[in-house]
Design a protein around this motif. Sequence first.
Motif, PDB file in Angstrom:
ATOM      1  N   LEU A 237      -1.173 112.778 -60.872  1.00 12.87           N
ATOM      2  CA  LEU A 237       0.670 112.439 -60.529  1.00 12.87           C
ATOM      3  C   LEU A 237       0.510 111.498 -61.988  1.00 12.87           C
ATOM      4  O   LEU A 237       1.423 111.332 -61.958  1.00 12.87           O
ATOM      5  CB  LEU A 237       0.432 112.952 -59.432  1.00 12.87           C
ATOM      6  CG  LEU A 237       1.285 113.813 -58.224  1.00 12.87           C
ATOM      7  CD1 LEU A 237       1.808 113.584 -56.999  1.00 12.87           C
ATOM      8  CD2 LEU A 237       1.233 115.578 -59.828  1.00 12.87           C
ATOM      9  N   GLY A 238      -0.014 110.519 -61.417  1.00 13.63           N
ATOM     10  CA  GLY A 238       0.224 109.542 -61.739  1.00 13.63           C
ATOM     11  C   GLY A 238       0.609 108.673 -63.560  1.00 13.63           C
ATOM     12  O   GLY A 238       0.642 108.456 -64.226  1.00 13.63           O
ATOM     13  N   ILE A 239      -1.016 109.714 -63.658  1.00 10.11           N
ATOM     14  CA  ILE A 239      -1.610 109.493 -65.607  1.00 10.11           C
ATOM     15  C   ILE A 239      -0.151 110.412 -66.341  1.00 10.11           C
ATOM     16  O   ILE A 239       0.280 109.286 -67.217  1.00 10.11           O
ATOM     17  CB  ILE A 239      -2.961 109.880 -65.633  1.00 10.11           C
ATOM     18  CG1 ILE A 239      -4.019 109.128 -64.960  1.00 10.11           C
ATOM     19  CG2 ILE A 239      -2.858 110.171 -67.491  1.00 10.11           C
ATOM     20  CD1 ILE A 239      -4.863 110.158 -65.772  1.00 10.11           C
ATOM     21  N   PRO A 240       0.559 111.596 -66.313  1.00  9.49           N
ATOM     22  CA  PRO A 240       1.238 111.959 -67.121  1.00  9.49           C
ATOM     23  C   PRO A 240       2.418 110.828 -66.920  1.00  9.49           C
ATOM     24  O   PRO A 240       3.554 110.652 -67.722  1.00  9.49           O
ATOM     25  CB  PRO A 240       1.333 113.480 -66.387  1.00  9.49           C
ATOM     26  CG  PRO A 240       0.219 113.766 -65.918  1.00  9.49           C
ATOM     27  CD  PRO A 240      -0.196 112.478 -65.366  1.00  9.49           C
ATOM     28  N   LEU A 241       2.779 110.596 -65.461  1.00 10.19           N
ATOM     29  CA  LEU A 241       3.670 110.106 -65.581  1.00 10.19           C
ATOM     30  C   LEU A 241       4.089 107.979 -66.562  1.00 10.19           C
ATOM     31  O   LEU A 241       5.112 107.930 -66.791  1.00 10.19           O
ATOM     32  CB  LEU A 241       3.696 109.371 -63.758  1.00 10.19           C
ATOM     33  CG  LEU A 241       5.138 108.195 -63.485  1.00 10.19           C
ATOM     34  CD1 LEU A 241       6.253 108.784 -64.121  1.00 10.19           C
ATOM     35  CD2 LEU A 241       4.554 107.310 -62.258  1.00 10.19           C
ATOM     36  N   LEU A 242       2.741 107.496 -66.761  1.00  8.53           N
ATOM     37  CA  LEU A 242       2.973 106.201 -66.909  1.00  8.53           C
ATOM     38  C   LEU A 242       3.447 106.099 -68.503  1.00  8.53           C
ATOM     39  O   LEU A 242       4.746 105.971 -69.119  1.00  8.53           O
ATOM     40  CB  LEU A 242       1.472 105.886 -67.234  1.00  8.53           C
ATOM     41  CG  LEU A 242       0.863 104.613 -66.577  1.00  8.53           C
ATOM     42  CD1 LEU A 242      -0.622 104.925 -66.635  1.00  8.53           C
ATOM     43  CD2 LEU A 242       1.450 103.986 -65.642  1.00  8.53           C
ATOM     44  N   PRO A 243       3.254 107.428 -69.369  1.00 10.51           N
ATOM     45  CA  PRO A 243       4.340 107.466 -70.531  1.00 10.51           C
ATOM     46  C   PRO A 243       5.471 108.165 -70.911  1.00 10.51           C
ATOM     47  O   PRO A 243       6.231 106.966 -71.760  1.00 10.51           O
ATOM     48  CB  PRO A 243       3.564 108.563 -71.339  1.00 10.51           C
ATOM     49  CG  PRO A 243       2.605 109.318 -70.269  1.00 10.51           C
ATOM     50  CD  PRO A 243       2.516 108.159 -69.287  1.00 10.51           C
TER      51      PRO A 243
END
Length: 456
Positions: free
Chosen positions: A109-115
């Motif tokens: 869930l977090g990796i797609p949130l960063l950008p």
Amino acid sequence: MSTRALSRAEQVDASTPATRNRVVDFLRAAAITVVVLGHWTIMAVHPDGGLQPHGVLDAARWTHPLTWVFQVMPIFFLVGGYSNALSWRSARRRGEGYASWLRTRLRRLGIPLLPLLLTWLVICVVALAAGAPADTMRLASQMALIPTWFLASYLLVIVIAPPCLVLWERFGWYSIIGGIVIAGLVDALSIATQQPLLGYPNYVLVWASFHQFGYAWLDGKLAGAGRRLALAAVGAVGLLLLVGPGPYPVSMITAGSDAISNSNPTRVTMAFLGMMQAGLVLLAERPLTALLRRPRIWLVTVMVNRRIMTWFLWHLTAMVGLAHLLLALDAKSLLPVPLSGAWWASRPLWALVLLAITGVIVLVMGRFEDPKPDDRPAPALWRPLTSAVMVCAGLAVMATSGMVGSNGINWVWPLLPVAGLLGFGVVRMPIGPHSPGIASSDDRSSGGDPEDRSVG
């Protein structure tokens, strides 16, 4: 469909384990479609008044009952409960600990949130430096980041999913009933004192309780039309009692004209809405299963799920960007007055344009949903737990107030999730794509991760 596309569909169909519950994937894809189209409709853009977060709901109360259909967040928690129970049970069989399991969930869930967060930080910095009003950027960033309220709630539920599964396995339906009763008491206190802040524990209580209906579905406790009809009836009757003689509004999506919101903070009404929706959609499980055996339909379902986080996180950025572009160009002829005949007639075109814009964003940003495999040893438990708390805290604030305050950018809140994910080792750099194969959704045959929604 071309021969090549049909061949691709047949390949994906053939590579899908027979034990996979395809309805789980379909409901997730269908729910995200409803959310996206719903947001693009209820958030109006007035040619003179600009962005209106609840424009349609505030101007047309007749639309409020329709939110019983378009507020589909309970469906996400239903399929989330099903998938998380599978995932955690699979981890236990493999000897994987809670800390490693939680880190994997956070990465997904977090990796797609960063950008998304970093992009909006850049947008806000540039816009404010160019002289954009702080109020305009506050509203723009808040509207674009509305999806993060769900992500914050869902992350909290993931953190406590394993102990909740223990409660379900030991106490069964009483674990759900107990949580909903406590949530009702929290609501009573919050509403009686007119303090919405006192209702915030229900972001966890309501959704964690309803999340367990996914456990019940997985374990066969909701098998049969009778049980599913009963669940839908309990949900419908409960809702009618709460919004009729009770104090709750009809709209299940926040409307500026309502004194109480059913979704901010989450109220016990959402649990009953979820029961009604879950009972009805599960009644269709058998025909849906047959439908999803068709390769082309299954391919569409798989492809939507493969980029579902990107669609969800970026669809309002596309709308906010297009709205501000048209307002800046003073293109009033392309922005009819909301709820006018021309406005309704232009909704299909509006949705198609936004779909195209979001599709381009998905092509660029979707790679972050295919991170490199993480073969690191299990972390200390406090690291993913601290990361989860920091992510949830930052997202919760930004979903309500955006990134910009009266004195400029509120740097703490957007950087808190970034620091939580990077600083505590949940995400390691560099982030690169890979292409894993499709795994079994019930995880009984292949040993794969049931949360893996992609195709090779």
